[in-house]
Structures are given as C-alpha cells and as structure tokens.
Motif scaffolding. Structure first.
Motif, PDB file in Angstrom:
ATOM      1  N   LYS A  68       1.157   4.704  -2.607  1.00 13.94           N
ATOM      2  CA  LYS A  68       0.848   5.811  -1.882  1.00 13.94           C
ATOM      3  C   LYS A  68       1.964   6.818  -2.515  1.00 13.94           C
ATOM      4  O   LYS A  68       1.898   7.948  -2.696  1.00 13.94           O
ATOM      5  CB  LYS A  68       0.948   5.589  -0.525  1.00 13.94           C
ATOM      6  CG  LYS A  68       0.446   7.071   0.180  1.00 13.94           C
ATOM      7  CD  LYS A  68      -0.887   7.571   0.075  1.00 13.94           C
ATOM      8  CE  LYS A  68      -1.951   6.775   0.889  1.00 13.94           C
ATOM      9  NZ  LYS A  68      -3.217   7.151   0.711  1.00 13.94           N
TER      10      LYS A  68
ATOM     11  N   GLU B  60      -0.714   7.214   4.814  1.00 11.25           N
ATOM     12  CA  GLU B  60      -0.801   8.507   4.612  1.00 11.25           C
ATOM     13  C   GLU B  60      -0.271   9.314   5.949  1.00 11.25           C
ATOM     14  O   GLU B  60       0.320  10.274   5.610  1.00 11.25           O
ATOM     15  CB  GLU B  60      -2.475   8.807   4.740  1.00 11.25           C
ATOM     16  CG  GLU B  60      -2.723  10.427   4.388  1.00 11.25           C
ATOM     17  CD  GLU B  60      -2.624  11.065   3.007  1.00 11.25           C
ATOM     18  OE1 GLU B  60      -2.146  12.175   2.904  1.00 11.25           O
ATOM     19  OE2 GLU B  60      -2.494  10.208   2.045  1.00 11.25           O
TER      20      GLU B  60
ATOM     21  N   GLN C  43      -4.116   2.303   4.628  1.00 11.13           N
ATOM     22  CA  GLN C  43      -4.325   3.420   3.933  1.00 11.13           C
ATOM     23  C   GLN C  43      -3.870   4.737   4.835  1.00 11.13           C
ATOM     24  O   GLN C  43      -3.068   5.609   4.695  1.00 11.13           O
ATOM     25  CB  GLN C  43      -5.604   3.677   3.335  1.00 11.13           C
ATOM     26  CG  GLN C  43      -5.827   2.902   2.139  1.00 11.13           C
ATOM     27  CD  GLN C  43      -5.037   3.058   0.795  1.00 11.13           C
ATOM     28  OE1 GLN C  43      -4.559   4.327   0.719  1.00 11.13           O
ATOM     29  NE2 GLN C  43      -4.757   2.148   0.060  1.00 11.13           N
ATOM     30  N   ASP C  44      -4.609   4.476   5.936  1.00  9.54           N
ATOM     31  CA  ASP C  44      -4.149   5.745   7.162  1.00  9.54           C
ATOM     32  C   ASP C  44      -2.882   5.674   7.627  1.00  9.54           C
ATOM     33  O   ASP C  44      -2.333   6.846   7.696  1.00  9.54           O
ATOM     34  CB  ASP C  44      -5.210   5.450   8.207  1.00  9.54           C
ATOM     35  CG  ASP C  44      -6.731   5.919   7.994  1.00  9.54           C
ATOM     36  OD1 ASP C  44      -6.939   6.240   6.849  1.00  9.54           O
ATOM     37  OD2 ASP C  44      -7.543   5.897   8.914  1.00  9.54           O
TER      38      ASP C  44
ATOM     39  N   ASP D 239      -7.860  -2.593   5.628  1.00  7.60           N
ATOM     40  CA  ASP D 239      -7.602  -1.863   4.162  1.00  7.60           C
ATOM     41  C   ASP D 239      -7.346  -0.132   4.593  1.00  7.60           C
ATOM     42  O   ASP D 239      -6.559   0.423   4.442  1.00  7.60           O
ATOM     43  CB  ASP D 239      -8.659  -1.976   3.373  1.00  7.60           C
ATOM     44  CG  ASP D 239      -8.513  -3.370   2.677  1.00  7.60           C
ATOM     45  OD1 ASP D 239      -7.351  -4.048   2.426  1.00  7.60           O
ATOM     46  OD2 ASP D 239      -9.660  -3.606   1.973  1.00  7.60           O
ATOM     47  N   GLU D 240      -8.610   0.249   5.556  1.00  7.47           N
ATOM     48  CA  GLU D 240      -8.534   1.596   6.075  1.00  7.47           C
ATOM     49  C   GLU D 240      -7.247   1.575   6.864  1.00  7.47           C
ATOM     50  O   GLU D 240      -6.459   2.904   6.847  1.00  7.47           O
ATOM     51  CB  GLU D 240      -9.675   1.656   6.846  1.00  7.47           C
ATOM     52  CG  GLU D 240      -9.884   3.299   7.483  1.00  7.47           C
ATOM     53  CD  GLU D 240     -11.050   3.318   8.232  1.00  7.47           C
ATOM     54  OE1 GLU D 240     -11.336   4.431   8.561  1.00  7.47           O
ATOM     55  OE2 GLU D 240     -11.787   2.387   8.528  1.00  7.47           O
TER      56      GLU D 240
ATOM     57  N   VAL E 280       0.853  -1.149  -0.108  1.00  8.13           N
ATOM     58  CA  VAL E 280       0.095  -0.182   0.086  1.00  8.13           C
ATOM     59  C   VAL E 280       0.910   1.144   0.078  1.00  8.13           C
ATOM     60  O   VAL E 280       0.625   2.179  -0.671  1.00  8.13           O
ATOM     61  CB  VAL E 280      -1.048   0.117   1.160  1.00  8.13           C
ATOM     62  CG1 VAL E 280      -1.729   1.420   1.313  1.00  8.13           C
ATOM     63  CG2 VAL E 280      -1.875  -1.096   1.072  1.00  8.13           C
TER      64      VAL E 280
END
Length: 524
Positions: free
Chosen positions: A73, A160, A156-157, A152-153, A69
């Motif tokens: 990103k 980021e 992603q978090d 998945d969240e 991921v």
C-alpha cells in the motif's frame, strides 16, 4: 542453576572483566526481554481489534499479514502522500505496524480525529484537504462489527486507514502550527526567518498518546488569531468593503498568523507596512508609536482587490520600490548621515533634475564622483546628452545637512536589500493617509523619540541630541550596546485593543498573491 553458573563464571574472571561481562549479559537480557514484550504486544493485534470492534474477522489478523499488505500500500499510494519520505521512513523503522490504529484503539481516540478535522473550517481551511469524510467512513466501518467481511478486506481497510490517518494528521498539524504556505516561496521581497515543519515535528504525530490532547495543544492560542477566527464565523462587510472581500482578508491574515515568524523577544520594533505605523514594543506593550512612510507599491491606489484575483497573481511581481518584509537587528545610529545615492535613483531622478537645472546638485549639497575622483564643476556637464553607459560612470553622494534625503539620523540593520529606518526633510507626507511614497526605506515621523527609545538617557543619546543641531554637521556613528530586533511585516487585518477589527488597503497586492496560492486549501 543457570543463574548460579553465570555467577560462578563471572567470579572466575578479574573484577574489571567480570563487571564488563556482567553488563554485557544484562544488556542482552534486557534486549531479549524487550523483543519478547514487543512480539507479545504485536501478537495481540488481532485480539485487541476483536475486543474493541466485536468483529470476529479480526481474530485471525497477524502483524506479519498486515505488514505485507501495508508495504504494498505504501508503494502504490506513495505519490498521493504529502510527505512520503517521512511516512515511509517511520513505518520502515517500526516493522510496518499500524501504530496509529493500535495506539489509539482502546481509548476510542480514533474517533476524535475526524471531529477536529471537520472543524478546520473554523480556521478558514477546507476539511476536504484532510480527507475528513473518508476518515469518518473508514472508522465507522472499522467499528461496525459486521462492516468488514473477510481477512483480506480487513488488511486492506486497516492499511488504507492507517495511511490516511498518518497523512491527514501530519497535514493538519503542519497547517495549524506552521501555516499552509511557505511565505518565502511565494513572495519575492520576503526575508523574514520563518520556521517550517521538519522531520522531527512531523514524526512526532506518531508518538502522541492522546489525539485529543495533541490536537488541543496545536490550536493557535494567540489573541489576534482567536479574534479573527471569531470574526470569520459571522463575517459582515467591513466599511468600504464587500462581505466577500472582508472574509477573504480575514482568511489571508489568519494564514499569516499561523506562520512561525513572530517576535519572541521582550523588546522589539514592529513596522506594519499597510498600516504605515511603527510600534516599539516592550513586554507586550507599545512604548512608542509613530507614523512611517514606506516604499511605493504596485497597488497603492487599490485598483486591484481580492475579488479580482486570477492565476496570474500566483507569481509575485513586486514594484522596485516596495519595502521588503524582513527581520534583523538594529545595531547602529548614524547622525548627520551621508547619503550614498543608489545608481537607480541617480539615473532616473538625480541626473534628470541636474539636466533641468545646472545648479540643482550644488543646491542639494550633492557631490559627484567619476572614477573615484570628485568632479569639481558638475554644473558644466551636459547631463541631458549622456548615454546610459556614461551616466553609469558617475556616482553621487549627498552631504549631511537640512536637505539630506535621510534627514538628520538613520538606523541601520543588516539586510540584503539595503533598506533602513531614517529621518526625512519631507515632513508633509506624514499628514497624508496614503504613505507608500519612499524608494523602499522606512521614513520615521519622530526619529529623535525613536533614538531615545533605543538608547535611553545615555551619554550616546546626549551625543545624538547635540550632533543633530550642529551648524556644520559631521557624520557620527553610535553603536547600540544591546541590539534591538526589527520586524517589518505586512498585515491588512487585525483586532485593536478595543476588540474592533481593523482593515487596511492591500497596497502591495500581497493579499491577492497569498489568496491565489491558498485557493485550493480555503473553505468557502
């Protein structure tokens, strides 16, 4: 058994080969051990995150899942990073691990970062440039045990957050340690060596063990900086200025103080252009102070100010006579100097005066040359009728004497703009409050005192004293045994020894140029 077999095999070889083989085996063992430790540490990622946040979603987090991921990103958001090459290269070399999150997770040190970024307004900087609110929100969600719902969240978090922290931390570190702007890119007449952030200094943020310790260490601690910070908090109008002008003057001078170009030597000469002053510094104290005259500037009547800036000021347009900002080394004093008159001054001033008065040149002790040969009767030349090309064929030198524009002594330091410090016969200018009157060089109020500060009570100084009063002066060069640094700089606001804030007029409009560039970084 394995260890014994290894020992036997080693003993069957020659002593030298045995030692080499043993070293190689031990080296491999260390590598395998380190790799095993690293894999163990990486495999504990989910466990560590769960232990800190109590969010069960993190139990299923794996380094491999995060890496996939995070790589995407980095590609997707590369354009919004300030220093993408540094950031991408670091994570490529570290298996795309969330280094900042994991290193500071247990210490709760992550929460320290946005607190410091929020205080960037104390430096006159806008917390928005460091994505402070975004970081606060992401960290709050990370530490909320119910904040992240799916794996998945979570990936992603985390990706980021890691990327935002890296970008913000580097930007904040660069701003406080090196300044927001590179002065050499915004000023046309800027020749001062100014250190800028490099890959080593920027990559260092990934290796810090404590955010608080690191962030405390990079706060500027110079007394001048702290004084301007204090003044910024409760800005009141300075004499002759509005509160807005006062605040903006403080902001631009805070930025100048962040630039890494300050003298590091114990002894140096400092000329502040807007203050029209020279200080000879020795171990932090001024051992000699005097008035100076500097180059004529574009804003000498102060018709422009910071309130009236616009985008056009982002392009620096210096007046041809402005004294440049620079640092160099004073290496020689020339007593009774010959003035090799620059072509620009010859065309615009010397020839103009010679056209009015045929005896102007002889009265001023100026010698004329053409084709390298001295012109015997320059008063016979019809200067007023010469074309520009014809004027350019002549060169001019002023012999030593009381009328010489360089006075009785000049002090040289290497620079590309051909400026220097020198005496002057035009003493009346030192009585005026506005002393931006020269062609670019710095005129000294007390040149003999300056020579004494440079040479001390040496035989060379005695020679200077003798040569200066000669009836038939001859040019004499005296080199310094120890070169002395000279810094010609530009500060319009500072705190004096009594703690009182001093302001000077922006005679070159350099505050306006800097403020125009800083606009998107400054706090309101």
């Amino acid at each position: 058994m394995i260890a014994l077999s290894r020992y036997i095999c080693l003993n069957m070889l020659s002593p030298k080969k045995s030692i080499l083989l043993f070293s190689a085996v031990m080296g491999l063992s260390i590598v395998f051990t380190l790799q095993s430790c690293k894999k163990k540490s990486r495999s504990d990622m989910g466990k560590a995150l769960f232990a800190t946040t109590n969010n069960k979603v993190f139990k299923d987090i794996t380094p491999e899942g995060f890496s996939a991921v995070f790589q995407k990103k980095l590609i997707d958001q590369k354009a919004r990073l300030t220093n993408p090459k540094i950031i991408v290269a670091y994570y490529e070399q570290h298996d795309y691990d969330p280094v900042l999150i994991m290193e500071h997770l247990d210490k709760q040190d992550l929460k320290v970062l946005p607190k410091y970024l929020q205080k960037s307004n104390e430096h006159g900087l806008d917390p928005k440039m460091f994505q402070t609110e975004k970081l606060k929100a992401m960290l709050a969600k990370l530490y909320d045990k119910n904040g992240i719902k799916t794996i998945d969240e979570a990936y992603q978090d985390m990706a980021e957050l890691e990327l935002t922290m890296a970008n913000s931390l580097i930007n904040y570190s660069n701003a406080l340690q090196f300044g927001v702007m590179n002065p050499r890119r915004i000023y046309a007449n800027y020749y001062t060596q100014t250190k800028r952030p490099d890959s080593i200094s920027m990559s260092h943020v990934f290796e810090v063990k404590s955010f608080k310790t690191f962030l405390d260490s990079i706060q500027p601690k110079d007394p001048q900086y702290l004084a301007l910070q204090k003044a910024l908090v409760g800005t009141t109008a300075a004499p002759g200025m509005s509160a807005e002008e006062t605040q903006r003057a403080i902001l631009v001078n805070l930025e100048r103080l962040r630039w890494k170009n300050k003298p590091s030597e114990s002894k140096y000469v400092l000329v502040n252009i807007p203050d029209y002053q020279l200080n000879f510094m020795d171990n932090g104290k001024s051992i000699l102070n005097m008035k100076v005259c500097v180059g004529e500037g574009r804003n000498k009547d102060h018709s422009h100010n910071l309130v009236e800036y616009d985008d056009s000021y982002q392009i620096d347009r210096p007046f041809s006579r402005e004294t440049p900002q620079l640092n160099s080394m004073i290496y020689v004093a020339e007593v009774n100097p010959v003035w090799n008159i620059p072509q620009s001054i010859a065309s615009k001033e010397i020839i103009v005066e010679a056209a009015k008065d045929p005896y102007y040149l002889s009265n001023k002790n100026i010698v004329v040359y053409k084709g390298g040969q001295e012109v015997e009767d320059p008063e016979t030349i019809k200067w007023a009728t010469l074309s520009e090309n014809e004027k350019a064929s002549y060169s001019f030198k002023q012999k030593p004497g009381d009328d010489n524009s360089l006075g009785k002594i000049k002090f040289l330091f290497k620079n590309s703009t051909n400026v220097y410090l020198h005496d002057t016969p035009a003493k009346q200018a030192f009585a005026k409050p506005m002393r931006a009157v020269s062609h670019g060089c710095v005129r000294l109020e007390k040149p003999l005192d300056f020579a004494h500060a440079l040479f001390g009570d040496s035989a060379k100084y005695k020679t200077i004293e003798k040569c200066i009063v000669e009836d038939n002066p001859e040019p004499t060069s005296l080199s310094l045994n120890n070169k002395v640094p000279v810094y010609i700089t530009y500060f319009t606001c500072w705190s004096d020894d009594s703690g009182t804030l001093q302001f000077r007029k922006d005679i070159y409009g350099l505050d306006i140029v800097l403020y125009a560039h800083l606009q998107k970084f400054l706090s309101a």
